[in-house]
Enzyme design. Structure first.
Site, PDB file in Angstrom:
ATOM      1  N   PRO A   1       0.879  -1.159  -0.043  1.00  0.00           N
ATOM      2  CG  PRO A   1      -0.210  -1.217   2.155  1.00  0.00           C
ATOM      3  CD  PRO A   1       0.811  -1.928   1.296  1.00  0.00           C
ATOM      4  CD  GLU A   2       3.331   2.828  -4.283  1.00  0.00           C
ATOM      5  OE1 GLU A   2       3.418   3.957  -4.625  1.00  0.00           O
ATOM      6  OE2 GLU A   2       3.517   1.932  -5.067  1.00  0.00           O
TER       7      GLU A   2
END
Length: 277
Positions: free
Chosen positions: A2-3
DNA sequence: ACGCCCACCTGGAGGC
DNA sequence: TGCCTCCAGGTGGGCG
């Protein structure tokens, strides 16, 4: 995995159903993540109200009664999912569910992370910006302070490739392997260029591209390559909009040349050698 | 301080 | 079916 857009999507997804709820019970199954969970975590959490849910960089932050803040990082494979009430919630946890937090409406939050690169920590809210995890973080890319001159000045003297520079959370936060490639493509900048080689015009294009790419990804609910899920356990769909990421040997959407894949610092980088200079 | 390499950990995909 | 190798949205520690 996840960014920034994925973490932001989770925060937004959780806010309506979790904010103002009170923590009724906590079950910790496994403490040894990237960093060991504090021994007193459960006792601090119980009976606290979740007053606000926020994001800083790729961290989820849950403010509790203005006394403590719960810090969650998803690492590469972490998920934070809100599950519907279940009388057997403690027994029905899945493999790699490391902590479950029961709320006073009997729904419960579960942190699941197969690779255990994530972490769960608790700090006093008024000291949160001085804590070891958050004090080292760079600028948030979606703020107005992150502008052309800021990036231009930040990159002066750094010979590291611009792609790796963008992924360094001590400089700018939230940009990981996907959005670094995507932003550089949109800005038409070769990922192998040194950071310090960017002039002001290129810095301007890059800042604009980073903001555009991140905002578009948030709008699409994030990217789900394999196991990313939002707070409701649903996939995002920005992966269908990738211009270059994971598109090696496919046609560039601008010029129809083939997209290249190279390795930088052990990570895959995708770019169009024709469009990106 | 900077730039580079590596490790941390599990699971899925693909080759044989 | 099975075994082996490689790969994956992140991050910090240690080295020269």
């Amino acid at each position: 995995m996840p960014e920034l857009p994925e973490v932001e999507t989770i925060v937004r997804g959780l806010t309506a159903d979790v904010q103002d709820k009170i923590i009724a019970d906590v079950l910790i199954k496994r403490k040894d993540l990237r960093q060991k969970m504090p021994d007193n975590l459960a006792e601090i959490l119980i009976n606290k109200q979740i007053t606000r849910i926020k994001r800083r960089a790729k961290y989820l932050l849950f403010d509790l009664n203005e006394s403590h803040s719960l810090i969650v990082h998803l690492g590469m494979s972490g998920k934070m999912i809100l599950k519907k009430k279940d009388p057997s919630w403690q027994k029905n946890l899945n493999k790699h569910d490391h902590i479950a937090i029961l709320l006073n409406d009997n729904n419960y939050l579960v942190f699941n992370d197969p690779r255990r690169f994530g972490l769960v920590d608790i700090v006093e809210t008024d000291k949160i910006n001085d804590c070891k995890l958050l004090s080292v973080l760079g600028i948030e890319p979606l703020t107005k302070e992150f502008d052309t001159l800021y990036l231009y000045n930040l990159t002066r003297g750094f010979k590291t490739p611009i792609k790796q520079f963008l992924m360094d959370g001590h400089k700018v936060v939230g940009i990981g392997n996907i959005y670094a490639s995507e932003s550089l493509f949109m800005a038409k900048i070769d990922p192998r260029r040194t950071a310090t080689s960017l002039d002001q015009e290129e810095s301007d294009k890059l800042v604009t591209s980073i903001k555009e790419v991140l905002l578009a990804a948030i709008k699409a609910g994030g990217s789900s390559l394999k196991d990313y899920r939002n707070a409701a356990d649903e996939a995002g769909y920005f992966q269908h909009n990738f211009a270059v990421y994971s598109r090696a040997n496919q046609n560039c959407k601008n010029c129809s040349n083939k997209i290249s894949e190279i390795r930088q610092a052990g990570r895959a980088t995708y770019f169009c050698p024709n469009c990106q200079k």
